[in-house]
Design an enzyme around this catalytic site. Structure first.
Site, PDB file in Angstrom:
ATOM      1  N   LYS A  40       0.968  -1.323   0.101  1.00 52.17           N
ATOM      2  CA  LYS A  40       0.135   0.070   0.306  1.00 52.17           C
ATOM      3  C   LYS A  40       0.945   1.270  -0.629  1.00 52.17           C
ATOM      4  O   LYS A  40       1.868   1.415   0.717  1.00 52.17           O
ATOM      5  CB  LYS A  40      -1.002   0.416   1.208  1.00 52.17           C
ATOM      6  CG  LYS A  40      -1.446  -1.173   1.072  1.00 52.17           C
ATOM      7  CD  LYS A  40      -2.772  -0.724   2.635  1.00 52.17           C
ATOM      8  CE  LYS A  40      -4.181  -1.780   3.035  1.00 52.17           C
ATOM      9  NZ  LYS A  40      -5.145  -1.634   1.728  1.00 52.17           N
ATOM     10  N   ARG A  89      -9.758 -11.697   3.553  1.00 51.65           N
ATOM     11  CA  ARG A  89     -11.076 -12.685   2.885  1.00 51.65           C
ATOM     12  C   ARG A  89      -9.770 -14.216   3.527  1.00 51.65           C
ATOM     13  O   ARG A  89     -10.695 -15.061   3.177  1.00 51.65           O
ATOM     14  CB  ARG A  89     -10.787 -12.350   1.356  1.00 51.65           C
ATOM     15  CG  ARG A  89     -10.313 -12.387   0.204  1.00 51.65           C
ATOM     16  CD  ARG A  89     -10.396 -12.115  -1.186  1.00 51.65           C
ATOM     17  NE  ARG A  89     -10.847  -9.809  -0.411  1.00 51.65           N
ATOM     18  CZ  ARG A  89     -10.735  -9.698  -1.171  1.00 51.65           C
ATOM     19  NH1 ARG A  89     -11.509  -9.826  -2.815  1.00 51.65           N
ATOM     20  NH2 ARG A  89     -11.555  -7.761  -1.246  1.00 51.65           N
TER      21      ARG A  89
HETATM   22  N1  BES Z   1      -7.714  -3.662   5.522  1.00 52.49           N
HETATM   23  C1  BES Z   1      -7.959  -3.039   3.990  1.00 52.49           C
HETATM   24  C2  BES Z   1      -9.452  -2.515   3.730  1.00 52.49           C
HETATM   25  C3  BES Z   1      -9.390  -1.198   4.544  1.00 52.49           C
HETATM   26  C4  BES Z   1      -9.137  -0.075   3.854  1.00 52.49           C
HETATM   27  C5  BES Z   1     -10.036  -1.094   5.373  1.00 52.49           C
HETATM   28  C6  BES Z   1      -9.296   1.168   4.344  1.00 52.49           C
HETATM   29  C7  BES Z   1     -10.038   0.273   6.480  1.00 52.49           C
HETATM   30  C8  BES Z   1      -9.899   0.716   5.123  1.00 52.49           C
HETATM   31  C9  BES Z   1      -8.308  -4.721   2.554  1.00 52.49           C
HETATM   32  O1  BES Z   1      -7.559  -5.541   3.605  1.00 52.49           O
HETATM   33  C10 BES Z   1      -7.843  -4.464   1.696  1.00 52.49           C
HETATM   34  O2  BES Z   1      -6.163  -3.527   1.153  1.00 52.49           O
HETATM   35  N2  BES Z   1      -8.806  -4.209   0.462  1.00 52.49           N
HETATM   36  C11 BES Z   1      -8.573  -3.856  -0.664  1.00 52.49           C
HETATM   37  C12 BES Z   1      -9.098  -4.761  -1.414  1.00 52.49           C
HETATM   38  C13 BES Z   1      -8.264  -4.807  -3.257  1.00 52.49           C
HETATM   39  C14 BES Z   1      -6.883  -5.954  -2.772  1.00 52.49           C
HETATM   40  C15 BES Z   1      -9.051  -5.846  -3.903  1.00 52.49           C
HETATM   41  C16 BES Z   1      -8.768  -2.771  -1.305  1.00 52.49           C
HETATM   42  O3  BES Z   1     -10.019  -2.518  -0.586  1.00 52.49           O
HETATM   43  O4  BES Z   1      -7.879  -2.149  -1.824  1.00 52.49           O
HETATM   44 MN    MN Z   2      -5.281  -5.459   2.706  1.00 49.33          MN
END
Ligand code: BES
Ligand code: MN
Ligand code: ZN
Length: 469
Positions: free
Chosen positions: A247, A321
């Site tokens: 990220k 997931r």
């Molecule tokens: N932990 C994140 C989701 C999240 C984002 C929680 C912002 C709280 C605040 C999750 O693991 C994630 O990174 N999701 C990705 C999924 C994508 C790679 C399909 C997302 O939401 O970008």
């Molecule tokens: Mn994530």
């Protein structure tokens, strides 16, 4: 840190109360017959008070030792939501004070007291900021309602504390230790045991970290079991860097709260006995730290979940997931629940859809969906039902494994829905619901019952639901 403000019940309003809160309704007539020796109607008119929830008219009054204060507080329409707003506003106004004596409003005292206590929560490492009011004394209130409010508020505070704790302290083993302190029996799988039992999703996500993953199981058995068995599954990512699908900093710096779902499960299990929940509940927290390193899983790896299903990992940042799939499959295969509910900060996409005040509920069962929506409304964790759109299931097809963990491209989009569809594959045929709390798990404001950082969203809806059923 737990909420330090105490809540007690006093039989009567002491004549010399230094700091006294008295409700008034929209007709500007005090809702309670307390003789304040004040021209209340004139004062409210003078300050153009409307009687709205959250409105406070502060009046200096002569007291033996000097000057005291009477807080005339509006209660709006007297609904639980209005009373929560009023309660939180009072606590915030009483910051730094010793004791606030509260003449309670008509209506839901538990909601009022709970909000008043939650507004006293803060998370500090060091001495920043002002102390909350030391004590709230509710005059002539029902003791049991105030106790319940206190138990619920402390559970929310625990969930917030666990989530606000920095990831330098909070690794999966630390989270397991906190679960072990919850007062219910726990079983912990370490890395070796996860390996032996085939929890390939939790292991794959945890591989990149120097702190190995854990699966945490907590068990609550009521004194007089009804026979119903509920399994709660929480996402316990103690830090989500994204892994090799790293990220950017701005998105990463909030991700110590990516175990908020797991924190809710631990906090809920810890107070079921105190609240007299009639159902058997098993909590599962799938805990791992998602880090990039020489041992991390790679985009394109294929992993094998609990029960044998294979998944092609195309984005290591869709890790929630993967850990949840193992726990859901285990619950279905081994625990024989009547209903399964998972709770997870799963997708950024859900905050695009529902924003920061309303959480998502997906459900395979209409009755379960309705129960959770109602409990959310009553408990003040507002939920909106989202659809499991069947047409989008091809988004997760893989050419080499049973499933892919993300869609390649954006033919389908709907990131929160496709994530829910992925989870559904592992939940079996039992009534199952999924709460995506990525939007509501954190607050950017210090306002009302919210403080900046973790919100503990989910504790109140689940406690409402589990103590009703
Ligand atoms: N932990 C994140 C989701 C999240 C984002 C929680 C912002 C709280 C605040 C999750 O693991 C994630 O990174 N999701 C990705 C999924 C994508 C790679 C399909 C997302 O939401 O970008
Ligand atoms: Mn994530
Ligand atoms: Zn995550």
């Amino acid at each position: 840190m737990p909420i330090e403000t105490t809540a007690s019940v006093v039989a009567e309003v002491p004549d010399d109360a230094e700091f006294l809160a008295v409700p008034y309704a929209s007709d500007l007539i005090p809702a309670h017959a307390v003789d304040l020796h004040l021209p209340v109607g004139d004062l409210l008119a003078h300050y153009e008070a409307k009687g709205e929830a959250g409105e406070i008219v502060e009046v200096p009054v002569a007291r033996a030792g000097g000057v005291g204060r009477v807080l005339l507080y509006g209660v709006g329409d007297g609904s639980p939501r209005a009373l929560r707003k009023a309660g939180a506003a009072l606590t915030r106004r009483a910051k730094g004070r010793d004791t606030l004596t509260v003449v309670p409003p008509e209506g839901d005292i538990a909601a009022f007291a709970e909000a008043a206590l939650l507004a006293a929560y803060s998370f500090k490492i060091g001495n920043a900021g002002q102390q909350s009011v030391r004590a709230l004394a509710f005059a002539g209130s029902d003791e049991a309602q105030v106790r319940r409010a206190q138990t619920v508020a402390q559970a929310v505070a625990l969930a917030r504390d666990l989530s606000n704790t920095p990831a330098s302290v909070k690794n999966p083993a630390w989270l397991a230790e906190r679960a072990a302190e919850s007062g219910v029996p726990v079983r912990i799988w370490d890395e070796e045991q996860l390996q032996a039992d085939g929890f390939g999703g939790i292991l794959a996500v945890g591989r990149g970290s120097a702190s190995p993953p854990r699966l945490i199981q907590l068990s609550y058995t009521p004194a007089e079991p009804t026979g119903r068995h509920v399994v709660l599954v929480g996402k316990g990512i103690t830090f989500d860097s994204g892994g090799l699908s790293l990220k950017p900093t701005d998105n990463m710096k909030t991700q110590k709260t990516d175990m908020a779902g797991g924190a809710v499960v631990i906090a809920v299990l810890g107070v079921l006995a105190a609240l007299g929940a009639p159902v058997r509940v098993t909590g599962l927290v799938a805990a791992a730290e998602n880090m990039p390193s020489g041992t991390a899983q790679r985009p394109s790896d294929v992993i094998k979940h609990y029960g044998g299903r294979t998944v092609e990992v195309l984005n290591t940042d869709a890790e929630g997931r993967l850990v949840l799939a193992d726990a859901l499959a285990y619950a279905d295969a081994v625990l024989d629940p009547d209903v399964v509910v998972d709770i997870a900060t799963l997708t950024g996409a859900i905050s695009v859809a529902l924003g920061r005040s309303v959480g998502a509920v997906y459900a395979s069962d209409d009755v379960l969906a309705k129960q959770l929506l109602d409990a959310g409304e009553a408990g003040d964790d507002r939920l909106w039902r989202m659809p499991l759109i069947e047409d989008y299931t091809p988004a997760l097809e893989s050419s080499i494994a049973d499933l892919a963990n993300v869609e390649i491209g954006s033919k389908f989009g709907a990131g929160s829905i496709t994530a829910a569809l992925f989870l559904r594959e592992f939940a079996g045929r039992r009534p199952w619901a999924h709460l995506d709390i990525a939007g509501v798990g954190r607050s950017t404001v210090d306002e009302g019952t919210l403080s900046k950082g973790a919100t503990g969203f989910g504790v109140r809806v689940l406690l409402e639901w589990l103590t009703r059923s």
